[in-house]
Design a protein around this motif. Structure first.
Motif, PDB file in Angstrom:
ATOM      1  N   PHE A   1       3.580  -7.131  -9.334  1.00  0.00           N
ATOM      2  CA  PHE A   1       4.340  -8.020  -9.561  1.00  0.00           C
ATOM      3  C   PHE A   1       3.537  -9.311  -9.814  1.00  0.00           C
ATOM      4  CE2 PHE A   1       7.025  -4.491 -10.599  1.00  0.00           C
ATOM      5  CZ  PHE A   1       6.917  -4.155 -11.988  1.00  0.00           C
ATOM      6  N   ALA A   2       3.858  -9.880  -7.650  1.00  0.00           N
ATOM      7  CA  ALA A   2       3.732 -10.835  -7.692  1.00  0.00           C
ATOM      8  C   ALA A   2       2.173 -11.447  -7.694  1.00  0.00           C
ATOM      9  CB  ALA A   2       3.748 -11.157  -6.373  1.00  0.00           C
ATOM     10  N   SER A   3       1.453 -10.426  -7.438  1.00  0.00           N
ATOM     11  CA  SER A   3      -0.226 -10.736  -8.327  1.00  0.00           C
ATOM     12  C   SER A   3      -0.187 -10.825  -9.415  1.00  0.00           C
ATOM     13  CB  SER A   3      -0.887  -9.211  -7.352  1.00  0.00           C
ATOM     14  OG  SER A   3      -0.902  -9.251  -6.027  1.00  0.00           O
ATOM     15  N   GLN A   4      -0.090 -10.694  -9.834  1.00  0.00           N
ATOM     16  CA  GLN A   4       0.392  -9.937 -11.429  1.00  0.00           C
ATOM     17  C   GLN A   4       0.049 -12.368 -12.481  1.00  0.00           C
ATOM     18  OE1 GLN A   4       2.975  -8.029 -13.807  1.00  0.00           O
ATOM     19  NE2 GLN A   4       1.146  -7.095 -15.179  1.00  0.00           N
TER      20      GLN A   4
ATOM     21  N   ASP B   1      -1.463   4.219 -14.803  1.00  0.00           N
ATOM     22  CA  ASP B   1      -3.039   3.702 -15.465  1.00  0.00           C
ATOM     23  C   ASP B   1      -3.588   3.149 -14.140  1.00  0.00           C
ATOM     24  OD1 ASP B   1      -2.191   1.083 -14.909  1.00  0.00           O
ATOM     25  OD2 ASP B   1      -2.371   0.353 -16.653  1.00  0.00           O
ATOM     26  N   GLY B   2      -4.029   3.588 -12.901  1.00  0.00           N
ATOM     27  CA  GLY B   2      -5.044   2.952 -12.098  1.00  0.00           C
ATOM     28  C   GLY B   2      -4.647   1.809 -11.152  1.00  0.00           C
ATOM     29  N   GLY B   3      -3.973   0.994 -12.368  1.00  0.00           N
ATOM     30  CA  GLY B   3      -3.791  -0.483 -11.880  1.00  0.00           C
ATOM     31  C   GLY B   3      -3.463  -0.644 -10.246  1.00  0.00           C
ATOM     32  N   THR B   4      -3.450  -1.870  -9.568  1.00  0.00           N
ATOM     33  CA  THR B   4      -3.294  -2.421  -8.465  1.00  0.00           C
ATOM     34  C   THR B   4      -3.429  -3.643  -8.466  1.00  0.00           C
ATOM     35  OG1 THR B   4      -5.793  -3.125  -7.629  1.00  0.00           O
ATOM     36  CG2 THR B   4      -5.076  -0.159  -7.097  1.00  0.00           C
ATOM     37  N   ALA B   5      -2.888  -4.453  -7.108  1.00  0.00           N
ATOM     38  CA  ALA B   5      -2.375  -5.542  -7.477  1.00  0.00           C
ATOM     39  C   ALA B   5      -3.871  -7.144  -7.792  1.00  0.00           C
ATOM     40  CB  ALA B   5      -1.993  -6.280  -6.079  1.00  0.00           C
ATOM     41  N   LEU B   6      -4.912  -6.422  -6.889  1.00  0.00           N
ATOM     42  CA  LEU B   6      -5.855  -6.697  -7.183  1.00  0.00           C
ATOM     43  C   LEU B   6      -6.490  -6.413  -8.896  1.00  0.00           C
ATOM     44  CD1 LEU B   6      -8.561  -8.092  -6.161  1.00  0.00           C
ATOM     45  CD2 LEU B   6      -9.432  -6.280  -5.891  1.00  0.00           C
ATOM     46  N   THR B   7      -6.811  -5.253  -9.382  1.00  0.00           N
ATOM     47  CA  THR B   7      -6.323  -5.892 -10.876  1.00  0.00           C
ATOM     48  C   THR B   7      -6.053  -6.404 -11.942  1.00  0.00           C
ATOM     49  OG1 THR B   7      -5.366  -3.460 -11.645  1.00  0.00           O
ATOM     50  CG2 THR B   7      -7.795  -3.181 -10.694  1.00  0.00           C
TER      51      THR B   7
ATOM     52  N   ASP C   1      -8.048 -13.989  -3.831  1.00  0.00           N
ATOM     53  CA  ASP C   1      -8.729 -14.255  -2.697  1.00  0.00           C
ATOM     54  C   ASP C   1      -7.976 -13.821  -1.160  1.00  0.00           C
ATOM     55  OD1 ASP C   1     -10.780 -15.700  -0.508  1.00  0.00           O
ATOM     56  OD2 ASP C   1      -8.954 -16.712  -0.675  1.00  0.00           O
ATOM     57  N   THR C   2      -6.478 -13.668  -1.684  1.00  0.00           N
ATOM     58  CA  THR C   2      -5.555 -13.702  -0.479  1.00  0.00           C
ATOM     59  C   THR C   2      -5.587 -11.926  -0.807  1.00  0.00           C
ATOM     60  OG1 THR C   2      -4.481 -15.064  -1.023  1.00  0.00           O
ATOM     61  CG2 THR C   2      -3.403 -13.365  -0.211  1.00  0.00           C
ATOM     62  N   LEU C   3      -5.488 -11.521  -1.511  1.00  0.00           N
ATOM     63  CA  LEU C   3      -5.994  -9.908  -1.630  1.00  0.00           C
ATOM     64  C   LEU C   3      -6.668  -9.065  -0.816  1.00  0.00           C
ATOM     65  CD1 LEU C   3      -4.555  -9.215  -5.368  1.00  0.00           C
ATOM     66  CD2 LEU C   3      -3.196  -8.217  -3.006  1.00  0.00           C
ATOM     67  N   LEU C   4      -8.316  -9.700  -1.422  1.00  0.00           N
ATOM     68  CA  LEU C   4      -9.200  -9.599  -0.743  1.00  0.00           C
ATOM     69  C   LEU C   4      -9.301  -9.627   1.210  1.00  0.00           C
ATOM     70  CD1 LEU C   4     -12.195 -10.977  -3.152  1.00  0.00           C
ATOM     71  CD2 LEU C   4     -11.098  -8.510  -2.792  1.00  0.00           C
TER      72      LEU C   4
ATOM     73  N   VAL D   1     -12.459  -3.909  -4.034  1.00  0.00           N
ATOM     74  CA  VAL D   1     -12.924  -4.941  -4.646  1.00  0.00           C
ATOM     75  C   VAL D   1     -13.292  -3.373  -5.392  1.00  0.00           C
ATOM     76  CG1 VAL D   1     -15.110  -4.653  -3.655  1.00  0.00           C
ATOM     77  CG2 VAL D   1     -14.361  -6.615  -5.002  1.00  0.00           C
ATOM     78  N   HIS D   2     -13.494  -2.038  -5.111  1.00  0.00           N
ATOM     79  CA  HIS D   2     -13.768  -1.691  -5.985  1.00  0.00           C
ATOM     80  C   HIS D   2     -13.125  -0.715  -7.094  1.00  0.00           C
ATOM     81  CE1 HIS D   2     -18.028  -2.304  -4.140  1.00  0.00           C
ATOM     82  NE2 HIS D   2     -17.191  -1.830  -2.757  1.00  0.00           N
ATOM     83  N   ASP D   3     -11.069  -1.211  -6.926  1.00  0.00           N
ATOM     84  CA  ASP D   3     -10.478  -0.548  -7.802  1.00  0.00           C
ATOM     85  C   ASP D   3     -10.605  -1.014  -8.694  1.00  0.00           C
ATOM     86  OD1 ASP D   3      -8.620  -0.599  -5.219  1.00  0.00           O
ATOM     87  OD2 ASP D   3      -7.684  -2.289  -5.469  1.00  0.00           O
ATOM     88  N   ARG D   4     -10.326   0.556  -9.748  1.00  0.00           N
ATOM     89  CA  ARG D   4     -10.761   0.744 -11.046  1.00  0.00           C
ATOM     90  C   ARG D   4      -8.980   0.803 -11.700  1.00  0.00           C
ATOM     91  NH1 ARG D   4     -15.832   4.598 -11.918  1.00  0.00           N
ATOM     92  NH2 ARG D   4     -15.042   5.575  -9.632  1.00  0.00           N
TER      93      ARG D   4
END
Length: 244
Positions: free
Chosen positions: A85-88, A111-117, A129-132, A138-141
């Motif tokens: 939620f914070a990332s979104q 649905d497979g979502g992550t903080a990065l997506t 940038d912080t998440l990475l 980086v390959h999250d789908r």
């Protein structure tokens, strides 16, 4: 958009959620220190007060809930966490705080979502940038095959595109159904950028020599570029930059 129900465990829990949503730290501390309500109180969807505070970007409330014992990595019914939620919502200070207390980037929504997506889709480059830097893949789908790069290209977020590519995102990754490994529509990040007419994204992607795919996919690509929201702009940019 996150939906939070009003059906909490108790009236006091309802007050905790209100304080977390509004950023009322004094009230939140009063309620939690009373010993009559748990820091991990949740609604009928499994949403916690920490998730609400994280979604709303209230740093001090997030910190207070964590210090009072809230589970940083608790997942609601949909699989979302406070970090998601914070990332979104693009609250980078909250994202950093959650990492300080052990937040994980590995949790996925249904649905497979992550903080990065999520951060990539909404163009929150500082959060990306912080998440990475904190181990996000980086390959999250998503389960429909859309990668973080695909989502960022679709929305025209060029700064996010640069960060993802610099971290090893696959420029030629074809969107495919995750459970079956079957191409869903043959589209790539470049396809989506051209379809939407995001020329700055196209220019960035072409620096990594993306493939235009097989003849059939190329014909679909040209049709999409000509008839999509970007009109001829996307296709013209590809031709100009790649062929001179």
């Amino acid at each position: 958009m996150c939906v939070f129900t009003l059906q909490k465990e108790t009236p006091l829990a309802n007050a905790v959620f209100w304080a977390a949503r509004k950023g009322n730290l004094a009230l939140l501390q009063l309620l939690l220190n009373s010993g009559r309500v748990d820091a991990d109180c949740r609604d009928s969807y499994g949403t916690t007060a920490l998730m609400v505070a994280s979604y709303s970007g209230h740093y001090e409330c997030v910190r207070e809930l964590i210090m009072q014992g809230a589970d940083v990595n608790y997942q609601r019914e949909t699989g979302s966490t406070a970090l998601f939620f914070a990332s979104q919502q693009g609250h980078n200070d909250v994202v950093k705080l959650l990492f300080e207390f052990g937040a994980s980037t590995e949790f996925q929504t249904k649905d497979g979502g992550t903080a990065l997506t999520a951060a990539s889709q909404y163009g929150h480059s500082k959060v990306v940038d912080t998440l990475l830097k904190n181990g996000a893949n980086v390959h999250d789908r998503l389960k429909d095959g859309a990668t973080s790069l695909f989502l960022a290209a679709q929305e025209g977020h060029v700064t996010v595109i640069r960060l993802l590519l610099a971290s090893g995102a696959k420029v030629n990754q074809v969107r495919e159904v995750m459970s079956l490994g079957i191409p869903q529509d043959g589209s790539t990040a470049l396809f989506k950028a051209a379809f939407k007419g995001h020329n700055s994204v196209i220019e960035e992607l072409l620096k990594f020599s993306p493939s235009l795919g097989l003849l059939k996919l190329l014909s679909n690509y040209i049709l999409a570029a000509e008839t999509g929201p970007g009109g001829f702009r996307g296709l013209s940019e590809v031709k100009r930059l790649q062929f001179g």
